[in-house]
Write a protein that holds these residues in place. Sequence first.
Motif, PDB file in Angstrom:
ATOM      1  N   PRO A  44       0.934  -1.191  -0.221  1.00  9.20           N
ATOM      2  CA  PRO A  44      -0.021  -0.056  -0.277  1.00  9.20           C
ATOM      3  C   PRO A  44       0.776   1.142   0.006  1.00  9.20           C
ATOM      4  O   PRO A  44       0.281   2.241  -0.362  1.00  9.20           O
ATOM      5  N   GLN A  45       2.080   1.306   0.345  1.00  9.23           N
ATOM      6  CA  GLN A  45       2.692   2.509   0.293  1.00  9.23           C
ATOM      7  C   GLN A  45       3.617   2.874  -0.746  1.00  9.23           C
ATOM      8  O   GLN A  45       4.230   3.914  -0.879  1.00  9.23           O
ATOM      9  N   PHE A  46       3.443   1.960  -1.785  1.00 10.70           N
ATOM     10  CA  PHE A  46       4.214   2.317  -3.053  1.00 10.70           C
ATOM     11  C   PHE A  46       2.973   2.955  -4.100  1.00 10.70           C
ATOM     12  O   PHE A  46       1.946   2.756  -4.215  1.00 10.70           O
ATOM     13  N   LEU A  47       3.786   3.590  -5.063  1.00 10.47           N
ATOM     14  CA  LEU A  47       3.116   4.299  -6.179  1.00 10.47           C
ATOM     15  C   LEU A  47       2.746   3.188  -7.166  1.00 10.47           C
ATOM     16  O   LEU A  47       3.552   2.286  -7.564  1.00 10.47           O
ATOM     17  N   GLN A  48       1.622   3.121  -7.489  1.00 12.22           N
ATOM     18  CA  GLN A  48       0.895   2.109  -8.581  1.00 12.22           C
ATOM     19  C   GLN A  48       0.627   2.882  -9.851  1.00 12.22           C
ATOM     20  O   GLN A  48       0.115   3.791  -9.903  1.00 12.22           O
ATOM     21  N   ILE A  49       1.406   2.260 -10.762  1.00  9.42           N
ATOM     22  CA  ILE A  49       1.193   2.794 -12.271  1.00  9.42           C
ATOM     23  C   ILE A  49       0.465   1.909 -13.124  1.00  9.42           C
ATOM     24  O   ILE A  49       1.168   0.626 -13.188  1.00  9.42           O
ATOM     25  N   VAL A  50      -0.522   2.206 -13.729  1.00 11.75           N
ATOM     26  CA  VAL A  50      -1.399   1.190 -14.712  1.00 11.75           C
ATOM     27  C   VAL A  50      -1.023   1.968 -15.915  1.00 11.75           C
ATOM     28  O   VAL A  50      -1.428   2.825 -16.507  1.00 11.75           O
ATOM     29  N   ILE A  51      -0.529   0.970 -16.924  1.00  8.86           N
ATOM     30  CA  ILE A  51      -0.327   1.266 -18.408  1.00  8.86           C
ATOM     31  C   ILE A  51      -0.993   0.376 -19.227  1.00  8.86           C
ATOM     32  O   ILE A  51      -1.325  -0.697 -19.084  1.00  8.86           O
ATOM     33  N   ALA A  99      -4.796   9.765 -10.464  1.00  8.34           N
ATOM     34  CA  ALA A  99      -4.548  10.865 -11.558  1.00  8.34           C
ATOM     35  C   ALA A  99      -4.348  10.118 -12.689  1.00  8.34           C
ATOM     36  O   ALA A  99      -3.828   9.098 -12.986  1.00  8.34           O
ATOM     37  N   SER A 100      -4.950  10.636 -13.869  1.00  6.81           N
ATOM     38  CA  SER A 100      -4.859  10.357 -15.119  1.00  6.81           C
ATOM     39  C   SER A 100      -3.698  11.031 -16.201  1.00  6.81           C
ATOM     40  O   SER A 100      -3.688  12.233 -16.195  1.00  6.81           O
ATOM     41  N   ALA A 101      -2.798  10.201 -16.676  1.00  9.78           N
ATOM     42  CA  ALA A 101      -1.925  10.927 -17.575  1.00  9.78           C
ATOM     43  C   ALA A 101      -2.191  10.683 -19.087  1.00  9.78           C
ATOM     44  O   ALA A 101      -1.241  10.604 -19.859  1.00  9.78           O
TER      45      ALA A 101
END
Length: 135
Positions: free
Chosen positions: A19-26, A51-53
């Motif tokens: 839970p403490q890590f940044l999660q990135i969905v690509i 946040a959406s990139a």
Amino acid sequence: MEFERDIVGNLVTGLREMPQFLQIVIGPRQVGKTTAVRQAAARLDWPGVVASADTPLPPGAEWVESQWRLARVKEAACRLLRVHALRAADAMQLGAALAWADGSARGLVVHTLDRRLALAAEREGFAVVGAAPGT
């Protein structure tokens, strides 16, 4: 009724494990990544930032850093709302001050005329100028 994306269960599991890590969905555009992340966040009911990139060009490292900082401010504000009698905007202001101070308010000053904000800031370790916090 909203359709739940297949990946939501995997996201929830991953977030519970780390839970403490940044999660990135690509993935490709317009396949439901943001929807799935929002659904996972709703299922977990944790404070956080989605946040959406989705921009024509990939955002740079400064965008990721700004999102990380925003998440830290929101996390601090949620905690402040639980422990102090603050309005949401005041909790965000004090949360931003705590995030800027890297969690340690020792030696830092908050200027405010709001008594509730002054009392919360004092209890968080800030020196307060303006309102009399104890009254």
